[in-house]
Design an enzyme around this catalytic site. Structure first.
Site, PDB file in Angstrom:
ATOM      1  N   HIS A 209     -20.571  11.166  -5.294  1.00  0.00           N
ATOM      2  CA  HIS A 209     -19.244  10.621  -5.588  1.00  0.00           C
ATOM      3  C   HIS A 209     -18.440  11.550  -6.471  1.00  0.00           C
ATOM      4  O   HIS A 209     -17.257  11.332  -6.707  1.00  0.00           O
ATOM      5  CB  HIS A 209     -19.360   9.249  -6.238  1.00  0.00           C
ATOM      6  CG  HIS A 209     -20.140   8.295  -5.387  1.00  0.00           C
ATOM      7  ND1 HIS A 209     -21.496   8.128  -5.518  1.00  0.00           N
ATOM      8  CD2 HIS A 209     -19.765   7.511  -4.356  1.00  0.00           C
ATOM      9  CE1 HIS A 209     -21.912   7.261  -4.615  1.00  0.00           C
ATOM     10  NE2 HIS A 209     -20.885   6.875  -3.895  1.00  0.00           N
TER      11      HIS A 209
ATOM     12  N   HIS B 224     -31.513   3.833   4.739  1.00  0.00           N
ATOM     13  CA  HIS B 224     -30.774   4.274   3.554  1.00  0.00           C
ATOM     14  C   HIS B 224     -30.006   3.095   2.987  1.00  0.00           C
ATOM     15  O   HIS B 224     -29.428   2.307   3.729  1.00  0.00           O
ATOM     16  CB  HIS B 224     -29.802   5.403   3.921  1.00  0.00           C
ATOM     17  CG  HIS B 224     -28.791   5.649   2.848  1.00  0.00           C
ATOM     18  ND1 HIS B 224     -29.133   6.211   1.645  1.00  0.00           N
ATOM     19  CD2 HIS B 224     -27.464   5.375   2.779  1.00  0.00           C
ATOM     20  CE1 HIS B 224     -28.045   6.272   0.883  1.00  0.00           C
ATOM     21  NE2 HIS B 224     -27.027   5.767   1.546  1.00  0.00           N
TER      22      HIS B 224
ATOM     23  N   LYS C 111     -17.702  -5.856  -6.635  1.00  0.00           N
ATOM     24  CA  LYS C 111     -17.318  -6.818  -5.600  1.00  0.00           C
ATOM     25  C   LYS C 111     -17.082  -8.217  -6.134  1.00  0.00           C
ATOM     26  O   LYS C 111     -17.825  -8.691  -6.978  1.00  0.00           O
ATOM     27  CB  LYS C 111     -18.399  -6.877  -4.537  1.00  0.00           C
ATOM     28  CG  LYS C 111     -18.387  -5.619  -3.743  1.00  0.00           C
ATOM     29  CD  LYS C 111     -19.011  -5.780  -2.394  1.00  0.00           C
ATOM     30  CE  LYS C 111     -18.973  -4.425  -1.746  1.00  0.00           C
ATOM     31  NZ  LYS C 111     -18.679  -4.481  -0.339  1.00  0.00           N
TER      32      LYS C 111
ATOM     33  N   LYS D 257       0.847  -1.213   0.000  1.00  0.00           N
ATOM     34  CA  LYS D 257       0.000   0.000   0.000  1.00  0.00           C
ATOM     35  C   LYS D 257       0.872   1.249   0.000  1.00  0.00           C
ATOM     36  O   LYS D 257       0.717   2.161  -0.799  1.00  0.00           O
ATOM     37  CB  LYS D 257      -0.895  -0.019   1.240  1.00  0.00           C
ATOM     38  CG  LYS D 257      -1.695   1.258   1.443  1.00  0.00           C
ATOM     39  CD  LYS D 257      -2.311   1.279   2.836  1.00  0.00           C
ATOM     40  CE  LYS D 257      -3.015   2.590   3.103  1.00  0.00           C
ATOM     41  NZ  LYS D 257      -4.229   2.766   2.304  1.00  0.00           N
TER      42      LYS D 257
ATOM     43  N   SER E 282     -24.000  12.017   7.124  1.00  0.00           N
ATOM     44  CA  SER E 282     -22.685  12.570   7.430  1.00  0.00           C
ATOM     45  C   SER E 282     -22.425  13.856   6.652  1.00  0.00           C
ATOM     46  O   SER E 282     -22.896  14.009   5.528  1.00  0.00           O
ATOM     47  CB  SER E 282     -21.596  11.550   7.117  1.00  0.00           C
ATOM     48  OG  SER E 282     -21.631  11.195   5.762  1.00  0.00           O
TER      49      SER E 282
HETATM   50  N1  GLN Z   1     -25.410   7.766   7.455  1.00  0.00           N
HETATM   51  C1  GLN Z   1     -24.266   7.357   6.726  1.00  0.00           C
HETATM   52  C2  GLN Z   1     -23.541   8.556   6.162  1.00  0.00           C
HETATM   53  O1  GLN Z   1     -24.171   9.464   5.755  1.00  0.00           O
HETATM   54  C3  GLN Z   1     -24.618   6.439   5.592  1.00  0.00           C
HETATM   55  C4  GLN Z   1     -23.407   6.048   4.805  1.00  0.00           C
HETATM   56  C5  GLN Z   1     -23.629   4.943   3.816  1.00  0.00           C
HETATM   57  O2  GLN Z   1     -24.728   4.666   3.452  1.00  0.00           O
HETATM   58  N2  GLN Z   1     -22.583   4.342   3.360  1.00  0.00           N
HETATM   59  O3  GLN Z   1     -22.342   8.576   6.086  1.00  0.00           O
HETATM   60 ZN    ZN Z   2     -25.106   5.382   0.941  1.00  0.00          ZN
END
Ligand code: GLN
Ligand code: ZN
Length: 756
Positions: free
Chosen positions: A696, A643, A110, A19, A435
């Site tokens: 993203h 989610h 994956k 890495k 987040s």
């Molecule tokens: N609540 C998490 C965030 O917002 C959800 C992240 C996720 O779905 N990977 O980071």
């Molecule tokens: Zn997500």
């Protein structure tokens, strides 16, 4: 003589040397010569480790600077057009993996049901395949110099093709003839490397429910590959599930051996009768290559003995169940792990010794002093685990046994009415996934606190300051449902694991996820319980700073399980219930503290799906039940969100519906309406927040772009059913990106509200 076989070995290095070298190379701190020096040193060291542990069948070409599927694409010259102008080999390789100036990287996905991601090869009509075994030859010679006669690992042509995508049409198998031809060329070149060579063809695709069309390729493929040269022997290796259909066919080809996983594919035992009547060598996977617990040596030896009732001993080679790539490297550097927990574990290096011991016992050879010691240690560790009060908790057991209901207090139709009255949000309500940006500053605060450099008081002050800012910003842009931003969390699973009993964390238990990226999954070693609230302090603090509603944020049981190393002495369904009860209690506490909306993230719900259709029902049952149990404490007026980080719901929509979350947010920003339609088709009635922009990408979406996207949703679902939110958490973005994006998002929602 005892024999044993390791399917593949981790390559990232015991201290993640690869890495570091890769990242230094990418940032131009070292050159390709230095990178190759490190790589070679690792390859040699890894071979030496295996040799020392008495492994007879050691691989080459299990090494990779990035990924084996990518290596395979290059081995056959399957290079997508957009990279063709890059002449430097190293530059080409990493450009394919990671993209280059204005050239998009190849896709990643994956590897079966693991957390390892491979590069998806792109095949096209125009491709001209030709064999290049430079890498293989180099690694073969290296191994020979160390006094090892290695086997050569290749991804089998059927798996390679099945996992590739076609860029100019639908059916990737249309090119299979060409792929097979170039594999023959590869084998022919390999046959010249030595007097005789063993080639390991990994065909994990054989453990899935194969279409007849693909099944029909097996015989022809392996008949013709075996014929390439009499110098070569082929072992077809499968893992992660049973491969009974393929074995029946392979038994009737000239392959030398077949590898079966008896840890995750118990049904493989059914193949023994087929193999018995053939001349095939059975490479019997008995040491778990993808989990971290110590092997039950006696049990493995018994299993092998059972197998030998059908297959003669001299045709059995004990092996790892899959490549050790999926387990951490070694326990050697674990200094903080509790001694007893450490004694229950076995990482890659330790597994080599276990494998050696198993084969010695199976072949009834005498044990050396060290082996005796290991055997004793192993028995002791197993019994300590079986009896440990850290593992077994009567209270937890009792509570799980007395679960009565998985249901919410009222059905959705009634709940949602009460919620609308209570929560009073407008149509097209705006929110986020949880987040906010993880700034360098907040990371440092967490690190300093963990290392004892700052006091708890200072730490809490800093977290509160972050929350203050997050709330102020959300109020300023007039978002409807706010979040606290998750500044106290490193990771959505680790955070909860650290607060729950039954979890442990390693210092160095890294596993490669993709390229240079590694993850360090928590270990669930014991019964799971919660001593005290885990999130209430931060959520209620955030709530105290605003009159708007703050949404509590939890991680669901299925995601916690799918992203951890899970104990192997208990069913996942049981463990999921234990975790669910903790979340249920947390929701109750949040609710009692005045929190009106709680989101339970199930980011990894889909990736836990089994490889065989026949096992889906069982998975769905426990996954679904544990989610429902988690939220069953929510009053009718408390709104439950969930989610999920993807948008392909076609196969699982009924299960999603049965989860019965009041609101689900999903990741549609890149796929748009096509994938959303399934919700309409099944008559999904609950509220949905399809992501209106792709988090993203650093791009800041305009108001108009998002308006258009939301309007497009109206074609599929009624306005009254829709929420407006980004398509995932914002922690990887910067505030400069997040602020204008969310501001525009709120504006877009408002415009559409007014125009209705
Ligand atoms: N609540 C998490 C965030 O917002 C959800 C992240 C996720 O779905 N990977 O980071
Ligand atoms: Zn997500």
């Amino acid at each position: 003589m005892s024999k044993n076989y390791v399917i593949g070995f981790p390559r990232i290095g015991e201290k993640r040397e690869l890495k570091r070298a890769l990242e230094s190379f990418w940032s131009k701190k070292i050159d390709s010569v230095e990178l190759e020096r490190v790589a070679k040193e690792l390859r040699e060291r890894h071979i030496k480790y295996q040799k020392k542990a008495g492994v007879e069948f050691i691989s080459v070409n299990d090494f990779s600077l990035y990924d084996n599927m990518l290596d395979t694409a290059l081995m056959i010259n399957a290079i997508p057009d957009r990279f063709k102008n890059i002449s430097d080999k190293t530059e080409l390789y990493f450009s394919m993996a990671r993209g280059a100036d204005k050239i998009a990287a190849m896709e990643m996905t994956k590897w079966f049901n693991t957390n390892y991601h491979y590069i998806v090869p792109e095949l096209s009509k125009k491709d001209e395949y030709k064999a290049d075994i430079f890498k293989i030859e180099k690694e073969y010679e290296e191994a020979k110099k160390l006094g090892v006669k290695p086997k050569i690992n290749l991804i089998g042509p059927i798996t390679f093709t099945a996992l590739s995508k076609r860029v100019d049409g639908e059916d990737v198998f249309e090119f299979f003839g060409k792929v097979l031809e170039v594999y023959k060329e590869v084998l022919s070149l390999i046959s010249k490397l030595d007097d005789d060579v063993l080639i390991q063809m990994e065909e994990p695709i054989f453990v899935t429910d194969l279409e007849p069309k693909v099944l029909s390729l097996i015989k022809f493929t392996y008949d013709s590959l075996c014929k390439v040269d009499e110098n070569i022997k082929i072992a077809v290796i499968t893992y992660f599930e049973h491969a009974n259909e393929a074995v029946r066919i392979l038994a009737d080809t000239p392959v030398w051996g077949v590898g079966l996983d008896f840890v995750y594919g118990e049904e493989n035992l059914k193949s023994l009768d087929v193999l018995k009547d053939s001349d095939k060598v059975l490479i019997a996977g008995v040491v778990d290559g993808r989990n971290v617990w110590r092997n039950d040596i006696q049990k493995s030896v018994e299993l092998l003995k059972d197998i030998s009732k059908k297959i003669p001993k001299d045709r059995i080679i004990p092996s790892t169940s899959c490549s050790l790539l999926h387990t951490p490297f070694t326990l050697k550097y674990e200094e903080k792990l509790r001694e007893d927990i450490k004694s229950w574990l076995s990482f890659s290096l330790e597994k080599l010794d276990e494998l050696n011991l198993i084969s010695k016992l199976f072949f009834e050879e005498s044990l050396s002093e060290d082996e005796e010691k290991l055997y004793e240690e192993s028995k002791k560790a197993l019994s300590s685990k079986a009896n440990s009060s850290f593992v077994h908790n009567k209270e937890v057991k009792k509570r799980v046994e007395s679960i009565k209901s998985y249901d919410r207090e009222l059905p959705y139709e009634e709940r949602i009415k009460i919620q609308h009255k209570e929560l009073k949000y407008p149509i097209l309500p705006t929110t986020t996934i949880g987040s906010f940006p993880q700034t360098d500053e907040i990371r440092k605060v967490r690190r300093d606190y963990k290392n004892g450099f700052i006091t708890e008081e200072k730490y809490e002050e800093a977290i509160k300051r972050y929350i203050d800012d997050a709330i102020a910003f959300q109020e300023e842009i007039d978002l409807d449902i706010l979040v606290h931003g998750e500044p106290e969390r490193n990771d959505m699973v680790e955070y909860f694991g650290q607060m729950l009993n039954g979890f442990a964390f390693t210092e160095n238990g890294w596993v490669q996820s993709y390229g240079s990226r590694c993850v360090k999954p928590p270990l669930i070693y014991g019964d799971v319980s919660r001593d005290e609230p885990m999130t209430v302090k931060w959520i209620t603090y955030a709530q105290s700073k605003t009159k708007k509603i703050v949404k509590g944020m939890l991680t669901g049981p299925v995601t916690i399980i799918n992203w951890s190393f899970v104990r192997d002495d208990k069913n996942k369904s049981e463990i999921a219930k234990e975790i669910a009860l903790c979340i249920k209690d947390e929701i109750e506490d949040l609710q009692n503290s005045g929190i009106k909306i709680v989101q339970v993230d199930e980011a990894a719900f889909k990736e836990g799906y089994p490889l065989r259709k026949s096992k889906i029902k069982e998975y769905e049952e426990w996954a679904l039940n544990s989610f429902r149990l988690s939220v069953s404490s929510a009053k009718a007026s408390t709104q439950i969100h969930t989610h999920m980080c993807y948008s392909e719901f076609n196969d699982i929509i009924k299960t999603i519906e049965a989860m019965d979350a009041d609101v689900i947010s999903i990741e549609t920003a890149r796929s748009g309406n096509v994938l959303l339609r399934v919700f309409k088709e099944v008559g999904y009635t609950h509220e949905i927040g399809p992501g209106v922009y792709d988090i993203h990408s650093p791009a800041i979406p305009t108001v108009e772009e998002m308006e258009d996207r939301i309007k497009a949703f109206f074609e599929v679902l009624p306005k009254t059913q829709l929420w407006v939110n980004p398509d995932c958490g914002l922690k990887t973005r910067k505030w400069q990106e997040v602020k204008p994006s969310l501001r525009n998002m709120v504006k877009a929602a408002k415009r559409l509200r007014e125009s209705s």
